[in-house]
Design a protein around this motif. Structure first.
Motif, PDB file in Angstrom:
ATOM      1  N   ILE A 447     -33.462   7.417 -76.882  1.00 20.39           N
ATOM      2  CA  ILE A 447     -33.412   5.964 -77.061  1.00 20.39           C
ATOM      3  C   ILE A 447     -32.742   5.316 -75.858  1.00 20.39           C
ATOM      4  O   ILE A 447     -33.151   4.245 -75.394  1.00 20.39           O
ATOM      5  CB  ILE A 447     -32.683   5.600 -78.370  1.00 20.39           C
ATOM      6  CG1 ILE A 447     -33.538   6.010 -79.579  1.00 20.39           C
ATOM      7  CG2 ILE A 447     -32.396   4.104 -78.424  1.00 20.39           C
ATOM      8  CD1 ILE A 447     -32.847   5.807 -80.911  1.00 20.39           C
ATOM      9  N   GLY A 448     -31.725   5.990 -75.322  1.00 17.39           N
ATOM     10  CA  GLY A 448     -31.059   5.486 -74.121  1.00 17.39           C
ATOM     11  C   GLY A 448     -32.013   5.421 -72.939  1.00 17.39           C
ATOM     12  O   GLY A 448     -32.038   4.416 -72.206  1.00 17.39           O
ATOM     13  N   ILE A 449     -32.812   6.476 -72.748  1.00 17.10           N
ATOM     14  CA  ILE A 449     -33.801   6.476 -71.659  1.00 17.10           C
ATOM     15  C   ILE A 449     -34.796   5.334 -71.860  1.00 17.10           C
ATOM     16  O   ILE A 449     -35.161   4.631 -70.911  1.00 17.10           O
ATOM     17  CB  ILE A 449     -34.535   7.830 -71.590  1.00 17.10           C
ATOM     18  CG1 ILE A 449     -33.565   8.949 -71.197  1.00 17.10           C
ATOM     19  CG2 ILE A 449     -35.694   7.769 -70.603  1.00 17.10           C
ATOM     20  CD1 ILE A 449     -34.173  10.338 -71.253  1.00 17.10           C
ATOM     21  N   PHE A 450     -35.222   5.139 -73.105  1.00 22.99           N
ATOM     22  CA  PHE A 450     -36.187   4.081 -73.407  1.00 22.99           C
ATOM     23  C   PHE A 450     -35.603   2.706 -73.105  1.00 22.99           C
ATOM     24  O   PHE A 450     -36.255   1.867 -72.458  1.00 22.99           O
ATOM     25  CB  PHE A 450     -36.607   4.164 -74.875  1.00 22.99           C
ATOM     26  CG  PHE A 450     -37.606   3.127 -75.284  1.00 22.99           C
ATOM     27  CD1 PHE A 450     -38.939   3.240 -74.921  1.00 22.99           C
ATOM     28  CD2 PHE A 450     -37.215   2.020 -76.027  1.00 22.99           C
ATOM     29  CE1 PHE A 450     -39.876   2.277 -75.285  1.00 22.99           C
ATOM     30  CE2 PHE A 450     -38.134   1.051 -76.405  1.00 22.99           C
ATOM     31  CZ  PHE A 450     -39.465   1.182 -76.031  1.00 22.99           C
ATOM     32  N   LEU A 451     -34.372   2.463 -73.522  1.00 16.64           N
ATOM     33  CA  LEU A 451     -33.748   1.156 -73.308  1.00 16.64           C
ATOM     34  C   LEU A 451     -33.510   0.884 -71.824  1.00 16.64           C
ATOM     35  O   LEU A 451     -33.698  -0.241 -71.348  1.00 16.64           O
ATOM     36  CB  LEU A 451     -32.435   1.065 -74.086  1.00 16.64           C
ATOM     37  CG  LEU A 451     -32.563   1.054 -75.616  1.00 16.64           C
ATOM     38  CD1 LEU A 451     -31.186   1.042 -76.266  1.00 16.64           C
ATOM     39  CD2 LEU A 451     -33.395  -0.134 -76.082  1.00 16.64           C
ATOM     40  N   ILE A 452     -33.092   1.909 -71.094  1.00 16.81           N
ATOM     41  CA  ILE A 452     -32.903   1.747 -69.644  1.00 16.81           C
ATOM     42  C   ILE A 452     -34.246   1.430 -68.976  1.00 16.81           C
ATOM     43  O   ILE A 452     -34.323   0.575 -68.083  1.00 16.81           O
ATOM     44  CB  ILE A 452     -32.269   3.010 -69.030  1.00 16.81           C
ATOM     45  CG1 ILE A 452     -30.844   3.200 -69.557  1.00 16.81           C
ATOM     46  CG2 ILE A 452     -32.255   2.911 -67.509  1.00 16.81           C
ATOM     47  CD1 ILE A 452     -30.215   4.513 -69.156  1.00 16.81           C
ATOM     48  N   SER A 453     -35.306   2.100 -69.421  1.00 14.84           N
ATOM     49  CA  SER A 453     -36.636   1.842 -68.865  1.00 14.84           C
ATOM     50  C   SER A 453     -37.060   0.407 -69.128  1.00 14.84           C
ATOM     51  O   SER A 453     -37.617  -0.262 -68.244  1.00 14.84           O
ATOM     52  CB  SER A 453     -37.655   2.811 -69.469  1.00 14.84           C
ATOM     53  OG  SER A 453     -37.322   4.155 -69.185  1.00 14.84           O
ATOM     54  N   ILE A 454     -36.800  -0.076 -70.344  1.00 14.40           N
ATOM     55  CA  ILE A 454     -37.150  -1.457 -70.675  1.00 14.40           C
ATOM     56  C   ILE A 454     -36.363  -2.418 -69.797  1.00 14.40           C
ATOM     57  O   ILE A 454     -36.894  -3.439 -69.321  1.00 14.40           O
ATOM     58  CB  ILE A 454     -36.883  -1.753 -72.166  1.00 14.40           C
ATOM     59  CG1 ILE A 454     -37.756  -0.848 -73.043  1.00 14.40           C
ATOM     60  CG2 ILE A 454     -37.143  -3.217 -72.485  1.00 14.40           C
ATOM     61  CD1 ILE A 454     -39.229  -0.963 -72.780  1.00 14.40           C
ATOM     62  N   ALA A 455     -35.090  -2.123 -69.565  1.00 15.70           N
ATOM     63  CA  ALA A 455     -34.275  -2.972 -68.699  1.00 15.70           C
ATOM     64  C   ALA A 455     -34.864  -3.037 -67.295  1.00 15.70           C
ATOM     65  O   ALA A 455     -34.898  -4.106 -66.669  1.00 15.70           O
ATOM     66  CB  ALA A 455     -32.841  -2.444 -68.661  1.00 15.70           C
TER      67      ALA A 455
END
Length: 470
Positions: A447-455
Motif C-alpha cells: 500500500i505504501g508503494i501504491f500511495l507513493i506511486s500515486i503521489a
C-alpha cells in the motif's frame, strides 16, 4: 491510456473489475473484449478499426488453414498468404516513414510524404496473430471457431500495449475457462503494484536524469557524467518494460489468466547470452520458435548458424524500432552472441564471476547508446565522450551533483534490478512469526508503494511510455 495513469487506476480498472466479477461466466469474455477495445480506442480512436479488421482477418485465415489441413500444400499457401498480409500490415505502419527517409537520402529528389502515427501495440498483436496461425498450421492448436475468444487473445488489454507476447497454445484453454479466487487476485495486486512502482517511481526518475544529461551541450559533458546518463537510461528502460510486464501479469491474474514471465533480473547476468535469456523473454522465445528454428539451424554448419543468427537479430533490432540505429543494435547483439557461442564462451566460464559481470554490463551499456541515439553518428559521438575523446574531462561538478543528489535512486534501482530487493521485502515480512502480522506487514509495504506511486503521478503528470516510441 496507460496503466500508470489516474484515469486507468481510479476509473477504468475499478469499473471493469466490478462488471467482470458480477457478470455470469459465459459473458466474461464479452466484458474483457469490450474493455480491451475501449482501452485501445481511448488513445487510438481510428486505429481500433484496424485492430478489429486484424481480428476478423486472422479469424477467417485460421479457419481456412484448419479446413485445408488434409492438403499440406494448400494449407501452407494459406499460411504464407496470411503471414505475409500481417507482416505487410505491420511493415506499412511501422516502417513506411523509415523507408521514405531512406529513399530521400539516396535519391536526387525529395519525395514528400505524410508521416503516419504508429498504432500502439501493433508490434505485439501482429506477432500474436502470427503465433495463432502458425500453431494452427502445425496442428498444435485447433482453429478458433469462437471469434470472441480469438478477438480477446489478440486484443487483451493487459498485454496489448507492451507485452508480454503470449503464444496462442499457452492461453488457448484459458480463453475457454479460468479460475477466479481471492488468493489469485491478491497475487495479481502485488504484481501490479510492484510494476507500478517500477514504472512511476524508478523508471520515470531515472528517465528525468537521462533526459537532462542528453540535453547538455556537446563539449560540456565529462566521462563520468556520460556514463551516469547511460546507466540512467539502462535503469529507465528496464524498470519501464519490466514494470509494465509486471502490471500486465498482475492484471491477468486479477481476471483469471496466467501470463509468462517477461523479465528475470537480466542485469544480474554474467554473459550476453545469459542477459538475453532474462531480458524480454517472451520476445526471444517468439523469434526462436517462429524464425530461428524454422531456418533449420539445428542441422546446419557453423557458417549457416552464424548467418541465421544475424538474420534473427537484425529482425529483433528492427522489431524494436524503425531506424538504422536499431538495426545496428540488433546486429551488435547478434555478433556478441555469435562470439560467445563459437569463440570465447568457454574461456569466459573460467573467469571470476565479478569479471564476467563487469564485461556483460559494460557491453550492455554500450548497446544502450545505439538504442537511445537518433543516429549512428550521435551514438559514436556519445560513446566518444564515455571513453574520453570529446569529453570535458573525467569528472566535473555535474557528475558530482548527480551522484550526491540521486544516490538513493541509484541504490534503490540496483536493489530493484537484482534479487536483493525482493529478498529484502521477504525478509521484512517473514520476520513476523504470526500469519496475520505477516499479511499486515505485506499490506503496509505494498500500500505504501501504491500511495507513493500515486503521489508521483499527481506531482508529475507527464507519464508517457518509452515503449510507444519504438
Amino acid at each position: 491510456m496507460v496503466f500508470s495513469s489516474i484515469t486507468f487506476l481510479f476509473i477504468f480498472l475499478p469499473v471493469i473489475l466490478v462488471l467482470y466479477y458480477i457478470i455470469p461466466d459465459k459473458f466474461k469474455n464479452v466484458v474483457m473484449l469490450s474493455a480491451s477495445l475501449i482501452f485501445y480506442a481511448w488513445g487510438e480512436p481510428l486505429y481500433v478499426i484496424f485492430l478489429i479488421l486484424s481480428i476478423l482477418f486472422n479469424y477467417v485465415c485460421g479457419l481456412d488453414i484448419g479446413a485445408k489441413q488434409k492438403d499440406l500444400r494448400k494449407a501452407k499457401l494459406s499460411l504464407v498468404f496470411a503471414v505475409t498480409v500481417n507482416i505487410c500490415f505491420l511493415g506499412f505502419f511501422k516502417y513506411y516513414g523509415f523507408l521514405m527517409d531512406s529513399l530521400n537520402a539516396v535519391l536526387p529528389v525529395n519525395i514528400p510524404y505524410r508521416e503516419l502515427p504508429l498504432p500502439i501495440g501493433i508490434s505485439i498483436y501482429i506477432l500474436q496473430a502470427i503465433s495463432y496461425l502458425v500453431d494452427v498450421y502445425r496442428r498444435e492448436a485447433e482453429p478458433q471457431k469462437n471469434i470472441l475468444h480469438l478477438g480477446l487473445y489478440i486484443s487483451m488489454f493487459p498485454q496489448l500495449t507492451a507485452g508480454p507476447i503470449v503464444r496462442y497454445i499457452h492461453i488457448e484453454e484459458q480463453l475457454k475457462r479460468r479460475t477466479l479466487s481471492t488468493r489469485r487476485f491478491g497475487q495479481g495486486a502485488v504484481y501490479f503494484i510492484t510494476g507500478l512502482g517500477k514504472k512511476v517511481i524508478l523508471a520515470n526518475s531515472a528517465g528525468n536524469v537521462f533526459e537532462h544529461i542528453w540535453g547538455l551541450q556537446a563539449g560540456h559533458v565529462s566521462v563520468l557524467t556520460a556514463w551516469i546518463g547511460c546507466i540512467s537510461f539502462g535503469f529507465q528502460i528496464y524498470f519501464e518494460l519490466s514494470g509494465y510486464s509486471d502490471m500486465a501479469m498482475g492484471l491477468a491474474k486479477m481476471f483469471g489468466f496466467e501470463f509468462p514471465k517477461n523479465f528475470d533480473y537480466p542485469y544480474t547476468a554474467s554473459s550476453i547470452s545469459g542477459f538475453w535469456k532474462r531480458w524480454h523473454i517472451s520476445l526471444g522465445n517468439w523469434f526462436r520458435e517462429y524464425v530461428y528454428i524454422p531456418l533449420g539451424t539445428g542441422h546446419q554448419g557453423r557458417s549457416r548458424q552464424v548467418l541465421n543468427l544475424l538474420i534473427v537479430w537484425m529482425l529483433i533490432g528492427f522489431w524494436y524500432g524503425d531506424s538504422w540505429t536499431f538495426l545496428f543494435w540488433g546486429l551488435y547483439y547478434g555478433i556478441l552472441l555469435i562470439m560467445e557461442r563459437f569463440w570465447w564462451g568457454r574461456s569466459m566460464k573460467r573467469m571470476p564471476s565479478v569479471v564476467r559481470h563487469i564485461y556483460t554490463m559494460a557491453l550492455i551499456l554500450i548497446g544502450w547508446v545505439f538504442f537511445f541515439s537518433p543516429s549512428l553518428g550521435a551514438a559514436v559521438k556519445y560513446m566518444g565522450v564515455m571513453f574520453g575523446p570529446g569529453a570535458s574531462g573525467f569528472i566535473d561538478k555535474q557528475a558530482f551533483f548527480y551522484v550526491t543528489t540521486h544516490w538513493l535512486l541509484y541504490l534503490t534501482a540496483i536493489l530493484g534490478s537484482s534479487t536483493a530487493g525482493y529478498r529484502g521485502i521477504r525478509y521484512i515480512i517473514d520476520s513476523f512469526e504470526d500469519g496475520r502480522a505477516k499479511k499486515a506487514a505485506a499490506s503496509v509495504i505494498y500500500i505504501g508503494i501504491f500511495l507513493i506511486s500515486i503521489a508521483y503521478l499527481v506531482t508529475e503528470p507527464s507519464n508517457s511510455l518509452l515503449y510507444f516510441k519504438f
